[in-house]
Scaffold this active site. Structure first.
Site, PDB file in Angstrom:
ATOM      1  N   ASP A  73      -6.917   0.487   0.640  1.00  0.00           N
ATOM      2  CA  ASP A  73      -6.104   0.977   0.294  1.00  0.00           C
ATOM      3  C   ASP A  73      -5.363   2.472   0.709  1.00  0.00           C
ATOM      4  OD1 ASP A  73      -5.116   1.839  -3.126  1.00  0.00           O
ATOM      5  OD2 ASP A  73      -3.767   3.544  -2.013  1.00  0.00           O
ATOM      6  N   ILE A  74      -3.811   2.562   1.387  1.00  0.00           N
ATOM      7  CA  ILE A  74      -3.329   3.300   1.865  1.00  0.00           C
ATOM      8  C   ILE A  74      -3.803   4.552   2.121  1.00  0.00           C
ATOM      9  CG2 ILE A  74      -1.010   3.102   1.294  1.00  0.00           C
ATOM     10  CD1 ILE A  74      -0.254   2.573   3.666  1.00  0.00           C
TER      11      ILE A  74
ATOM     12  N   ASN B   4      -5.477   0.076 -13.079  1.00  0.00           N
ATOM     13  CA  ASN B   4      -4.009   0.676 -14.453  1.00  0.00           C
ATOM     14  C   ASN B   4      -3.591  -0.360 -14.193  1.00  0.00           C
ATOM     15  OD1 ASN B   4      -5.285   3.101 -13.526  1.00  0.00           O
ATOM     16  ND2 ASN B   4      -4.234   3.037 -11.169  1.00  0.00           N
TER      17      ASN B   4
ATOM     18  N   HIS C 227      -4.167  -5.548  -9.613  1.00  0.00           N
ATOM     19  CA  HIS C 227      -5.403  -4.898  -8.385  1.00  0.00           C
ATOM     20  C   HIS C 227      -6.737  -4.448  -9.283  1.00  0.00           C
ATOM     21  CE1 HIS C 227      -2.202  -2.230  -8.218  1.00  0.00           C
ATOM     22  NE2 HIS C 227      -3.032  -0.741  -8.106  1.00  0.00           N
TER      23      HIS C 227
HETATM   24  P1  AMP Z   1      -1.681   1.397  -8.983  1.00  0.00           P
HETATM   25  O1  AMP Z   1      -1.395   3.093  -9.381  1.00  0.00           O
HETATM   26  O2  AMP Z   1      -2.858   0.979  -9.767  1.00  0.00           O
HETATM   27  O3  AMP Z   1      -0.536   0.777  -9.461  1.00  0.00           O
HETATM   28  O4  AMP Z   1      -2.445   1.926  -7.510  1.00  0.00           O
HETATM   29  C1  AMP Z   1      -1.559   1.129  -6.486  1.00  0.00           C
HETATM   30  C2  AMP Z   1      -2.423   1.585  -5.199  1.00  0.00           C
HETATM   31  O5  AMP Z   1      -1.743   1.323  -3.683  1.00  0.00           O
HETATM   32  C3  AMP Z   1      -2.270   3.050  -5.103  1.00  0.00           C
HETATM   33  O6  AMP Z   1      -3.736   3.748  -4.873  1.00  0.00           O
HETATM   34  C4  AMP Z   1      -1.005   3.546  -3.609  1.00  0.00           C
HETATM   35  O7  AMP Z   1      -1.980   3.895  -2.330  1.00  0.00           O
HETATM   36  C5  AMP Z   1      -1.878   2.248  -2.518  1.00  0.00           C
HETATM   37  N1  AMP Z   1      -0.991   1.677  -1.452  1.00  0.00           N
HETATM   38  C6  AMP Z   1       0.645   1.302  -1.619  1.00  0.00           C
HETATM   39  N2  AMP Z   1       0.648   0.368  -0.933  1.00  0.00           N
HETATM   40  C7  AMP Z   1      -0.497  -0.075  -0.228  1.00  0.00           C
HETATM   41  C8  AMP Z   1       0.159  -0.451   0.899  1.00  0.00           C
HETATM   42  N3  AMP Z   1       1.501  -0.875   1.747  1.00  0.00           N
HETATM   43  N4  AMP Z   1      -1.254  -0.733   1.172  1.00  0.00           N
HETATM   44  C9  AMP Z   1      -2.012  -0.827   1.110  1.00  0.00           C
HETATM   45  N5  AMP Z   1      -2.380   0.271  -0.967  1.00  0.00           N
HETATM   46  C10 AMP Z   1      -1.290   0.233  -0.817  1.00  0.00           C
END
Ligand code: AMP
Length: 126
Positions: free
Chosen positions: A35-36, A96, A109
């Site tokens: 996760d970023i 989520n 995810h």
């Molecule tokens: P959600 O609220 O479950 O949809 O979480 C989406 C997740 O994706 C968050 O924890 C973000 O930090 C992560 N995220 C968004 N963009 C990226 C990316 N380019 N690479 C890795 N993780 C990401």
């Protein structure tokens, strides 16, 4: 109502190789990457390569091969990151979905979070 998949979402772009990711593991139908914005020392996202919006969408419509591959990859990631609960400290799995679930990226995810004590799962809303 049927799910509709937005192929411009950020994880679709990662799967097409249009933006980089820190891959933890990859298999035929599944990708796991960091996760970023990590919220714990271990914060890995596991996604199917197919176009599924939420966990229930995936569980309802993916093939047996995709479902098996996804879950085997989850297990392998936990082992690799040292967060299994049998011989390690454990972890938390979160997925989520939609508005109330506050889903940011509309590609299914699973978050795997670990490496520290995580506290209670939910806190009361203000
Ligand atoms: P959600 O609220 O479950 O949809 O979480 C989406 C997740 O994706 C968050 O924890 C973000 O930090 C992560 N995220 C968004 N963009 C990226 C990316 N380019 N690479 C890795 N993780 C990401």
């Amino acid at each position: 109502m049927a799910y509709s998949y937005d192929d411009q979402n950020i994880f679709a772009k990662i799967l097409r190789g249009e933006i980089p990711n820190k891959t933890v593991m990859e298999s035929d139908h599944t990708l796991a990457f960091e996760d970023i914005r990590p919220q714990a020392p271990v914060h890995v996202l596991v996604i199917p390569k197919g176009p599924y919006v939420t966990y229930d969408h995936f569980a309802g419509e993916a093939s047996e091969a995709e479902i098996a591959d996804f879950h085997r990859t989850v297990a392998a990631v936990c082992r690799k990151m040292g967060v299994t609960a049998d011989d390690g400290p454990g972890c938390r799995f979160i997925s989520n979905a939609g508005e109330d679930g506050v889903q940011e990226v509309p590609h299914f995810h699973l978050h795997i979070l670990g490496g520290r004590r995580l506290g209670r799962m939910l806190q009361k809303a203000e």
